[in-house]
Design an enzyme around this catalytic site. Structure first.
Site, PDB file in Angstrom:
ATOM      1  N   HIS A  61      -1.649  -4.777  -9.633  1.00  0.00           N
ATOM      2  CA  HIS A  61      -1.467  -4.436 -11.052  1.00  0.00           C
ATOM      3  C   HIS A  61      -1.558  -5.679 -11.937  1.00  0.00           C
ATOM      4  O   HIS A  61      -2.195  -5.665 -12.993  1.00  0.00           O
ATOM      5  CB  HIS A  61      -0.106  -3.761 -11.268  1.00  0.00           C
ATOM      6  CG  HIS A  61       0.050  -2.470 -10.535  1.00  0.00           C
ATOM      7  ND1 HIS A  61      -0.692  -1.351 -10.822  1.00  0.00           N
ATOM      8  CD2 HIS A  61       0.851  -2.122  -9.497  1.00  0.00           C
ATOM      9  CE1 HIS A  61      -0.348  -0.370 -10.022  1.00  0.00           C
ATOM     10  NE2 HIS A  61       0.578  -0.807  -9.195  1.00  0.00           N
ATOM     11  N   LYS A 103       1.155 -13.439  -1.867  1.00  0.00           N
ATOM     12  CA  LYS A 103       1.949 -12.558  -2.722  1.00  0.00           C
ATOM     13  C   LYS A 103       3.342 -12.340  -2.129  1.00  0.00           C
ATOM     14  O   LYS A 103       4.350 -12.431  -2.825  1.00  0.00           O
ATOM     15  CB  LYS A 103       1.258 -11.203  -2.880  1.00  0.00           C
ATOM     16  CG  LYS A 103       1.991 -10.288  -3.828  1.00  0.00           C
ATOM     17  CD  LYS A 103       1.791  -8.842  -3.481  1.00  0.00           C
ATOM     18  CE  LYS A 103       3.114  -8.119  -3.491  1.00  0.00           C
ATOM     19  NZ  LYS A 103       3.035  -6.759  -3.019  1.00  0.00           N
ATOM     20  N   ASN A 118       0.796  -1.235   0.000  1.00  0.00           N
ATOM     21  CA  ASN A 118       0.000   0.000   0.000  1.00  0.00           C
ATOM     22  C   ASN A 118       0.825   1.281   0.000  1.00  0.00           C
ATOM     23  O   ASN A 118       0.459   2.270   0.634  1.00  0.00           O
ATOM     24  CB  ASN A 118      -0.946   0.033   1.216  1.00  0.00           C
ATOM     25  CG  ASN A 118      -1.936  -1.084   1.157  1.00  0.00           C
ATOM     26  OD1 ASN A 118      -2.637  -1.242   0.170  1.00  0.00           O
ATOM     27  ND2 ASN A 118      -1.976  -1.893   2.202  1.00  0.00           N
TER      28      ASN A 118
END
Ligand code: SF4
Length: 245
Positions: free
Chosen positions: A155, A135, A47
């Site tokens: 993305h 991730k 973030n």
């Protein structure tokens, strides 16, 4: 042709085109000494921009000198050190807790044994710690251990859906769906170039559809609207923290 073979072929074409636009990323050498560095850099990058998380990462290294010292530091000291990258409260708490849990579990902060275990075993180890998701674990596998896996961030999730490669509603589901069809040996390259594509062209808001090489294969419903709007030059935002660690 089977659907999965068709998707693989499409991905080969997309990967080739992305290499023409952004270049082929230099191959990633495995370095088991960097496992914790990559893990903490990935946590810091959540973030926020890669530039500010890179600053926070370097400040941590300079101030504390070792991850053992970070584990022993006060949470407030860690927070002060990384405040440049946002969500400092949560990140300071999670990083300290993770390091303490690792010392308790392994006896020391040494994850070099990951080099000798399978991808699945590494996922099991890393996902057992609070605050580490698929991730982050995938980034460790690729960027520290040179394994051929495909981390999916916001993305990559967005661009693969718009390109019609997957039809999913979360990065974790995209991870499951995409890892089956990404061509062998091109996962790292596709990961980094899809991030650059997602940041610079296929942006979340106001994608630059008029500049996009994939317009004809894109399944994004609003692409024709954005094609009329997006005539501005491509913005350059290609700094990736994990390429620097
Ligand atoms: S046409 Fe637009 S929405 Fe579709 S992939 Fe290209 S930039 Fe993204």
């Amino acid at each position: 042709m089977k659907r999965s073979d068709r998707l693989k072929l499409n991905l080969e074409i997309i990967a080739d085109e992305l290499c023409l636009i952004f270049g082929k990323p230099a191959s990633r050498l495995a370095d088991e000494h960097k496992i914790l560095d990559v893990l903490i850099a990935t946590k810091l990058s959540q973030n926020t921009t890669d530039k500010s998380s890179y600053k926070a990462f370097n400040r941590l290294k300079e101030k504390f000198g070792s991850w053992e010292n970070v584990a022993e530091a006060k949470e407030s000291e860690i927070r002060e050190c990384i405040k440049v990258c946002g969500l400092a409260n949560t990140k300071a708490r999670d990083i300290k807790l993770m390091l303490i849990e690792m010392i308790a579990k392994y006896g020391k902060l040494d994850l070099r044994f990951f080099k000798n275990i399978s991808d699945e075993e590494i996922y099991d180890e890393l996902l057992s710690f609070k605050g580490i998701g698929v991730k982050t674990a995938s980034c460790v596998l690729v960027f520290a251990l040179g394994r051929d896996v495909f981390p999916v961030d916001t993305h990559v999730h967005r661009t693969l859906n718009r390109l019609g490669i997957v039809k999913t509603n979360s990065p974790d589901k995209t991870f499951e769906a995409a890892n089956i069809v990404i061509p062998e040996g091109r996962k790292y390259e596709l990961h980094t170039n899809l991030i650059k594509f997602g940041r610079n062209i296929c942006r979340s808001k106001n994608p630059l559809c008029s500049l996009c090489s994939f317009y004809s294969r894109c399944v994004f419903e609003e692409k024709s609207t954005y094609r009329k709007q997006s005539s501005k030059a491509m913005l350059e935002n290609n700094f990736l923290i994990l390429e620097e660690i």
